[in-house]
Structure formats: C-alpha cells, structure tokens
Scaffold this motif. Structure first.
Motif, PDB file in Angstrom:
ATOM      1  N   UNK A  61       0.814  -1.224   0.000  1.00  0.00           N
ATOM      2  CA  UNK A  61       0.000   0.000   0.000  1.00  0.00           C
ATOM      3  C   UNK A  61       0.848   1.275   0.000  1.00  0.00           C
ATOM      4  N   UNK A  62       0.446   2.242  -0.797  1.00  0.00           N
ATOM      5  CA  UNK A  62       1.102   3.552  -0.871  1.00  0.00           C
ATOM      6  C   UNK A  62       2.585   3.432  -1.218  1.00  0.00           C
ATOM      7  N   UNK A  63       2.895   2.465  -2.073  1.00  0.00           N
ATOM      8  CA  UNK A  63       4.289   2.149  -2.380  1.00  0.00           C
ATOM      9  C   UNK A  63       5.081   3.357  -2.871  1.00  0.00           C
ATOM     10  N   UNK A  64       4.609   4.030  -3.911  1.00  0.00           N
ATOM     11  CA  UNK A  64       5.392   5.121  -4.505  1.00  0.00           C
ATOM     12  C   UNK A  64       5.527   6.324  -3.585  1.00  0.00           C
ATOM     13  N   UNK A  65       4.445   6.868  -3.026  1.00  0.00           N
ATOM     14  CA  UNK A  65       4.631   8.008  -2.128  1.00  0.00           C
ATOM     15  C   UNK A  65       5.434   7.665  -0.880  1.00  0.00           C
ATOM     16  N   UNK A  73       9.002   9.432   0.146  1.00  0.00           N
ATOM     17  CA  UNK A  73       9.175  10.070   1.458  1.00  0.00           C
ATOM     18  C   UNK A  73      10.345   9.455   2.226  1.00  0.00           C
ATOM     19  N   UNK A  74      10.477   8.139   2.154  1.00  0.00           N
ATOM     20  CA  UNK A  74      11.554   7.465   2.882  1.00  0.00           C
ATOM     21  C   UNK A  74      12.921   7.763   2.270  1.00  0.00           C
ATOM     22  N   UNK A  75      12.975   7.894   0.950  1.00  0.00           N
ATOM     23  CA  UNK A  75      14.242   8.275   0.307  1.00  0.00           C
ATOM     24  C   UNK A  75      14.682   9.656   0.771  1.00  0.00           C
ATOM     25  N   UNK A  76      13.737  10.597   0.873  1.00  0.00           N
ATOM     26  CA  UNK A  76      14.075  11.933   1.357  1.00  0.00           C
ATOM     27  C   UNK A  76      14.517  11.884   2.814  1.00  0.00           C
ATOM     28  N   UNK A 122      21.423   5.039   4.221  1.00  0.00           N
ATOM     29  CA  UNK A 122      21.131   4.506   2.890  1.00  0.00           C
ATOM     30  C   UNK A 122      20.587   3.088   2.988  1.00  0.00           C
ATOM     31  N   UNK A 123      19.472   2.849   2.296  1.00  0.00           N
ATOM     32  CA  UNK A 123      18.887   1.506   2.198  1.00  0.00           C
ATOM     33  C   UNK A 123      18.650   0.879   3.574  1.00  0.00           C
ATOM     34  N   UNK A 124      17.963   1.636   4.428  1.00  0.00           N
ATOM     35  CA  UNK A 124      17.693   1.187   5.791  1.00  0.00           C
ATOM     36  C   UNK A 124      16.196   1.172   6.118  1.00  0.00           C
ATOM     37  N   UNK A 125      15.437   2.168   5.671  1.00  0.00           N
ATOM     38  CA  UNK A 125      14.077   2.382   6.158  1.00  0.00           C
ATOM     39  C   UNK A 125      12.980   1.751   5.316  1.00  0.00           C
ATOM     40  N   UNK A 126      13.273   1.281   4.137  1.00  0.00           N
ATOM     41  CA  UNK A 126      12.232   0.853   3.196  1.00  0.00           C
ATOM     42  C   UNK A 126      11.575  -0.470   3.615  1.00  0.00           C
ATOM     43  N   UNK A 127      10.249  -0.586   3.450  1.00  0.00           N
ATOM     44  CA  UNK A 127       9.529  -1.794   3.873  1.00  0.00           C
ATOM     45  C   UNK A 127       9.530  -2.934   2.858  1.00  0.00           C
ATOM     46  N   UNK A 169      17.772   2.444  -3.795  1.00  0.00           N
ATOM     47  CA  UNK A 169      16.759   3.299  -3.211  1.00  0.00           C
ATOM     48  C   UNK A 169      15.382   2.697  -3.054  1.00  0.00           C
ATOM     49  N   UNK A 170      15.304   1.382  -2.802  1.00  0.00           N
ATOM     50  CA  UNK A 170      13.995   0.749  -2.621  1.00  0.00           C
ATOM     51  C   UNK A 170      14.000  -0.365  -1.576  1.00  0.00           C
TER      52      UNK A 170
END
Length: 449
Positions: free
Chosen positions: A90-94, A98-101, A109-114, A139-140
């Motif tokens: 859900x809400x993948x792109x937004x 936001x997480x990249x920013x 780097x490459x820590x927060x993404x689900x 970045x994903x």
C-alpha cells in the motif's frame, strides 16, 4: 569459479570430477537440467528491462529455457514477461519517495524501506527453493531485512560494485577507510552521496546486518574478489568468481562498412566509439583531454552511446554521432561493428560488460590501470591499458591505434578469441547452475545430519 580460499572449482584447469568437465561448462548439462527441473528459483532486483544483463532478467529467462521454475521479482516492472512480478504494498510510490528523502536527510542509505517485508509475504518468495539477489542499493530496499529473508532460504547475492563494503560510496577508489570502518570521509559527494558524515555508522550497520545474513557471494572479477576477501564485512562469506557472459553470436565481428552506412558514418573515417556519461567513474574528463591533445591527419568520427550532446564542442572538427541510450542490444552490436576503436578509460569499474562486448566484436579497447578492466580485457593481449589518469598516455595509445590499422586488427582478433574463451553466455549460465546445485546439495547434506 573460485571459493574464498582461491580453490579452482570450474574456471578451466583440471576439473573437479567428470561431471564438471569442460563440456559441462560450454553447454548446459542435460543431466543437470533434468535434476534441477523442479527447482524453484527466484531472482530479486530493482527493475527488469533496464540493465537486464545485470539485474537478473536475462538470467531468469535463461533458467526458464533450461527447465527451471524461475521467477523474477522486481521493484519496478517495465516489461511484459509473465513470470516477472512487481513488488507491491500500500502507498508504495509516495512512501518510497518520502523514505528516500528521510534517508537523505538522516544520511543513511537503504535502511528504512519496507520492501523486505513485502518480499517475505510474496507468494513467489515463499515458494522459492533458492533466491538470488541483485542491485539492492538503488533506493527501494532495506538491508535490515536481509537476515529475515535469508534465515531459512538458500540465498545468493551478486555484488556489482563495492557499495555493500563501504560507508556510503559505490567505489572507494584510492581511499582505504572501508577496510577499517570508514568515518572522516574524504568525499561525501561521490555516488552514493551523503549530506553529513555518517559513513562510520553506515559501515557498522552493514557489518551487523551481513554478520546475521545467510548468503553466498558472487562477483564477476578478480578485482572484486580481492575486495570481498579483504573486507571486514564480507570476508566470512563463501565467495564465487563467475564472470558475466554475453551472446557471442550477437556481439561478433561483421561487415563494418554495412554498419557504418546504416549509422551515416562518413566513408574513410576512423571511428572512435565510447560511452558518453557524466558519471564520475567513467573517465569523461580524460576523454576530453585526450581528444584535445590528439594530433592526427586522419578524419575521425566520434560515435557515442548513452548521453547526447556531451561532445557537441567537437562538431566541425570531427563527425559526431550520438546514439543515446539504447536498450536494443542489436543496435549496440551494430555500433561496435561500425567502430575501429573502443575507448573506456573508467576510473572505477567492477567488471565492464561494454569492454567485453567490444572485445567480442573484434575491436581494440583502451582502458585505465587500477580497475578490473585490464584483468577483464586481458591487457595487453585484448586491449591497451595505460596508467590511471594519464591523459598523455591515453592520447598516445589512441593515436597509435588511429594510425596503425594492422595493430587495431591484431589486437581486435586476439580480443575476439579471448571473448570466445572466457565470456560465453552459456558458460556463465552453466556456472550459475553449478552454484545453485552446490548450494542445494549442501542444504540437503545439512538436513540429513
């Protein structure tokens, strides 16, 4: 293939046993295919179409052709392959934006993404017997998910550059802080850039994550093998040296005049083909310097791939043909056939597929020492290597090749022979299959203990 101890497994020399003889390497083994038909393999990477030679897409297609139950799971699907699926939540792109920013602001780097949690729940991941990871640092993905994903699933990761071993950069070049924990970084702006110096923190995070991950590591060059063997983060893994391969029927010597006519190259011109990109690692300033210093009466054509308009200042002095970014490998092969010389003075390169494509096309390449390229091109046999950053030496080697057609033909002929011996795509796939067999065999052995 080499283990971390340097023991030769399948790259020439005396085979380990009859089942790993040279014929096995040159042609996909029918026996292996029958044994592995039901093996469910999953390639995981960032995208399917762009960079398909590196991101697992072409390997996935080859495995399907060999009878494997292969699937490709990607962050962004651009193609139409029915067995390639896009990672979704859900809400993948937004959320990703936001997480990249946020990561940029926090200098991580490459820590927060689900994405790892979405992968863990994906039906193709759950069904896979073996998973092969590619290009996770675009970045994903979150490295924190690797211990979870690899805990109970045989897993392989191909390292395409040294980023996973450093505090932030894709290539440390002359800096050796990656061997002792980074920190006090001399260049935060080099790819992957970092706003504040959190390189020691990122280095420690990578060390802790990979200490818990259950992986085997694949690299494509001895240059990269030396890096992983030296790295405090990666030295404990099993390492496998498996060079990339290419389609030697597609990338081959051919009728240069026909190719030149198609591309609109002036008759009689000597053609210098190169990759035009502002990437800090591809040597663009040195190409400029060499062309400025070059003195020749021969009419020249500069034939570029990737970015356009980077050589517009040479219009009027030389013919300029910008082909731009090409996804069609047939057009790329056409460009090599039209060329006389391929110029690739990268200042950092973990393998260099374009160099072996030029070799396979029978073209001499000029490279810098200090990267994987002299090794990969078998310089001085299949290419000319000059000292890193020496634009005078680069200019002189370029002038020699322009003026000496016999030298171009001699190096080009040997380059083709070396490509045939070392970079056959079928051989690459065979070596990957052998690794998969080995990993699954070891798993079965452990289960029976």
């Amino acid at each position: 293939m080499l283990t971390s101890t340097g023991k030769l497994l399948s790259m020439g020399g005396k085979p380990r046993n009859k089942s790993l003889s040279l014929p096995f390497l040159m042609n996909i083994s029918n026996t292996a295919s029958k044994q592995m038909t039901k093996l469910r393999t999953l390639q995981i990477g960032n995208v399917d179409v762009i960079g398909s030679r590196f991101n697992g897409q072409e390997l996935h297609s080859a495995l399907c052709a060999e009878g494997f139950d292969s699937h490709h799971l990607v962050w962004r699907k651009m193609g139409s392959d029915a067995k390639t699926t896009e990672i979704d939540y859900p809400f993948k792109t937004p959320m990703n934006n936001a997480l990249k920013k946020l990561e940029s602001d926090l200098s991580i780097q490459s820590i927060l993404h689900p994405a790892p949690f979405a992968i863990a729940l994906n039906e193709h991941f759950r069904a896979a017997d073996l998973v092969h990871y590619h290009l996770l640092h675009t970045g994903w993905f979150s490295l924190l998910g690797l211990p979870l994903l690899t805990k109970n699933k045989p897993s392989i990761m191909t390292l395409h550059d040294p980023w996973s071993m450093t505090g932030h950069c894709s290539y440390p070049r002359s800096c050796d802080r990656w061997m002792t924990g980074c920190g006090d970084c001399p260049d935060l702006e080099v790819i992957q850039l970092m706003k504040k110096d959190n390189t020691h923190g990122m280095w420690k995070a990578k060390r802790d994550v990979f200490a818990k991950a259950n992986l085997e590591i694949v690299v494509a060059s001895k240059w990269m093998l030396e890096k992983v063997q030296t790295s405090p983060i990666f030295s404990h893994f099993k390492h496998h040296l498996i060079p990339f391969g290419i389609d030697l029927e597609k990338f081959r010597p051919g009728d240069s005049e026909v190719a030149r006519k198609k591309l609109g190259i002036y008759p009689g011109n000597t053609v210098i083909c190169l990759r035009a990109t502002v990437s800090p690692f591809k040597g663009l300033p040195y190409i400029y310097e060499a062309l400025e210093k070059l003195s020749t009466t021969k009419p020249l054509t500069i034939l570029t791939l990737e970015d356009k308009q980077l050589f517009k200042d040479y219009l009027g002095k030389h013919q300029l043909i910008d082909l731009g970014w090409l996804e069609d490998s047939n057009l790329i092969a056409e460009a090599y056939r039209a060329a006389d010389i391929f110029l690739m003075p990268s200042t950092a390169e973990a393998f260099g597929v374009m160099a072996i494509e030029a070799m396979a096309s029978g073209k001499p390449t000029i490279v810098f020492e200090g990267t994987s390229l002299p090794e990969v091109t078998f310089a001085p046999k299949g290419a000319i290597a000059v000292p890193m950053g020496d634009s005078d030496a680069l200019t002189e080697s370029l002038r020699r090749l322009i003026e000496n057609k016999e030298l171009r033909n001699s190096i080009g002929k040997e380059a083709r022979q070396l490509a045939e011996a070392h970079y056959n795509w079928k051989t690459h796939v065979s070596r990957i299959i052998e690794l998969y067999e080995q990993v699954m065999s070891e798993k079965a052995t452990k289960a029976n203990r």
